[in-house]
Design a protein around this motif. Sequence first.
Motif, PDB file in Angstrom:
ATOM      1  N   ALA A 211      -0.694  17.441   1.335  1.00  0.00           N
ATOM      2  CA  ALA A 211      -0.665  16.607   2.555  1.00  0.00           C
ATOM      3  C   ALA A 211       0.403  15.521   2.423  1.00  0.00           C
ATOM      4  O   ALA A 211       1.142  15.249   3.381  1.00  0.00           O
ATOM      5  CB  ALA A 211      -2.035  15.989   2.784  1.00  0.00           C
ATOM      6  N   ILE A 212       0.491  14.932   1.230  1.00  0.00           N
ATOM      7  CA  ILE A 212       1.487  13.863   1.037  1.00  0.00           C
ATOM      8  C   ILE A 212       2.901  14.437   1.110  1.00  0.00           C
ATOM      9  O   ILE A 212       3.783  13.884   1.766  1.00  0.00           O
ATOM     10  CB  ILE A 212       1.238  13.150  -0.312  1.00  0.00           C
ATOM     11  N   TRP A 213       3.112  15.584   0.447  1.00  0.00           N
ATOM     12  CA  TRP A 213       4.444  16.204   0.483  1.00  0.00           C
ATOM     13  C   TRP A 213       4.838  16.538   1.922  1.00  0.00           C
ATOM     14  O   TRP A 213       5.981  16.336   2.319  1.00  0.00           O
ATOM     15  CB  TRP A 213       4.447  17.503  -0.333  1.00  0.00           C
ATOM     16  N   ARG A 358      -5.406  14.309   3.818  1.00  0.00           N
ATOM     17  CA  ARG A 358      -4.619  13.070   3.692  1.00  0.00           C
ATOM     18  C   ARG A 358      -5.430  12.046   2.911  1.00  0.00           C
ATOM     19  O   ARG A 358      -6.643  11.943   3.098  1.00  0.00           O
ATOM     20  CB  ARG A 358      -4.327  12.492   5.075  1.00  0.00           C
TER      21      ARG A 358
END
Lengths: 388, 217
Positions: A211-213, A358
């Motif tokens: 999610a961060i990527w 997230r």
Amino acid sequence: MCDGRRLHRRVLLGARPALTRAAIAVMVCAALVPPRLARAQTSDRRPVAERFAEALRRADSLKRRDDERKAAAENAAPPLRLVEGMVHLRYDTTLGPRTLSTLREAMRIATARIAAVQGDAAARTIGQVEFIAGESTFWGFRLLDLRPRGSTVGGAQRTRLPARARDLARYFEDFAAAVASSMLEPTPRGFQIHGAIPAGPLDADAWTDLAIWTATSSSSVARRCLDGSLSDCRRLLIVPADGTLDAWYEPADYPAIVERHDWTRDSVRLRELARRCVTGRDAAACSAAAHEMSPPYPVPLAPMQQSLRALALERGGTHALSRMLNAAPDDRVRLEAASGMGFEALLREWQRRVAAARPQHGVLGILVATLWFATLVFALARRRPSCV
Amino acid sequence: MYRHMFAVQWKWARAPLAALCVLGMMVPALAMRVGLTSYVSATPRDLTSFTAALGVGLAFLAIVTGAAVQSAGSWPDVHGKYVYALSLPIAWREYLFHRTLIGLTLLLLPALAVWLGGWLAVATVPLPDTLHTYAGGVAFRFLLASVLSFAVWTALVQLSGRRVTLVALLCLLALLVTPLVLSAIGLDLSSGGSWNWLIDPPSPVSVFVSRWALIDV
């Protein structure tokens, strides 16, 4: 007074002249005897090339026999046997009780994790191999050697002791994943998934990383995918045979990727294009420069595709991997077969899973700070200082 | 009593507090302006990684803030051996309660400054839809961390008196040296996970080392 001749003889012949003289006499005799012909010299009159080839054959045969002997020694089953879950292990008396207990725990963990991903196919991957464990020492450090017996897939592992069960379990999981991946026929065309079959179920951290990527990607396609656009997720996951730049990036993203590309080894023309793109904001230069470079992955490709595969196996249940192994060699078909749902539905599920992962800014920090603050203040209230 | 004590504490602490407020407000804005100039076009990843790095600085500032506010208020007590505190016509617990409450009130000011500075810093940065600003969240974390630092420093002051700085430095040194010593004797801290108890909740250190990002996913 000192006699010069006697001193000279003492120095030359040593303290025991008789012995020294005898040794000199033996050496002189040995030098006078003529040398005999060496028996090693051959009377073979064959051509040199032929003799050389025969020597090579002999050396090869010796090496093969030596390898066979080594392999036989390596595969010789140690006397003791341990079975935990689906993992079979043979070991000898070098293993201590604590190491054995850790290994047993590792095998139990590995069995649960492998079964969660591979289901009934685990019996064909981990269940058919026997592992050999032994303990050795290297420079005073105790080491645990693990290797599969008679398997061409997967290698040996050497772990320093004492080891954690979780780390040892990882070896069995990776082995099972490697065996399962080796069972998949290569995909000649169409959608291809990079990387091996996941070793275990993906944990929450892996989804959060994804999610961060995706959220912080330079590609607006990736970011729209996270916001719910399935067509963009498809563009992101399926690597086209050509034109990856147009699939993954849009003209608005070009300046950022052009700026981060290393142009120092490129021609003066390309460097000038990149400069005009970055500093001059020239859209034509950006497009030209971006099409000259190989575009970076918007999101690390292997973990992203692995997560899709892991999700398909998770949704498909116990027989998912068996269905995947038996399906036609096309990864889209394999995913559909494994998950038991259509590719679009699986993609939607994947997008939802990534968006839900997230990172949350939770209340744990608030609780911890409040707890410690209250504890310290309470403790201080009970300790009245003395003014003396 | 509270108002009287507050007036005294405010008088002692207002100078360092003002300096810390200015720092708290200026650091995020200046750092964003300076840090994001390395690339002409900042990507979302640049924004998050840079603000996460800035969070480390803010955590350090929170530690300093808590310790400074506590020291400014307790310095006369330590040097006067608590004569003033114990001569007041209130119980020690009540005195401590008032001191703590005053400390919390004073620490609100730097936290507000951090919120304002963070808000100003992120207001000028264009953000993609996938990223969000957390100026309020970071300011709240700053408040929590500075309050915890205040409490820890209070405990250290009471336990070690005038030698508080020395004791704090020794504790810090022990924290830094212990992992090195353990590594030197062959204990692998990275894979064992045995060292994580220091930085994972419920350790108090976790409040300072958790992710503080003005801009995050």
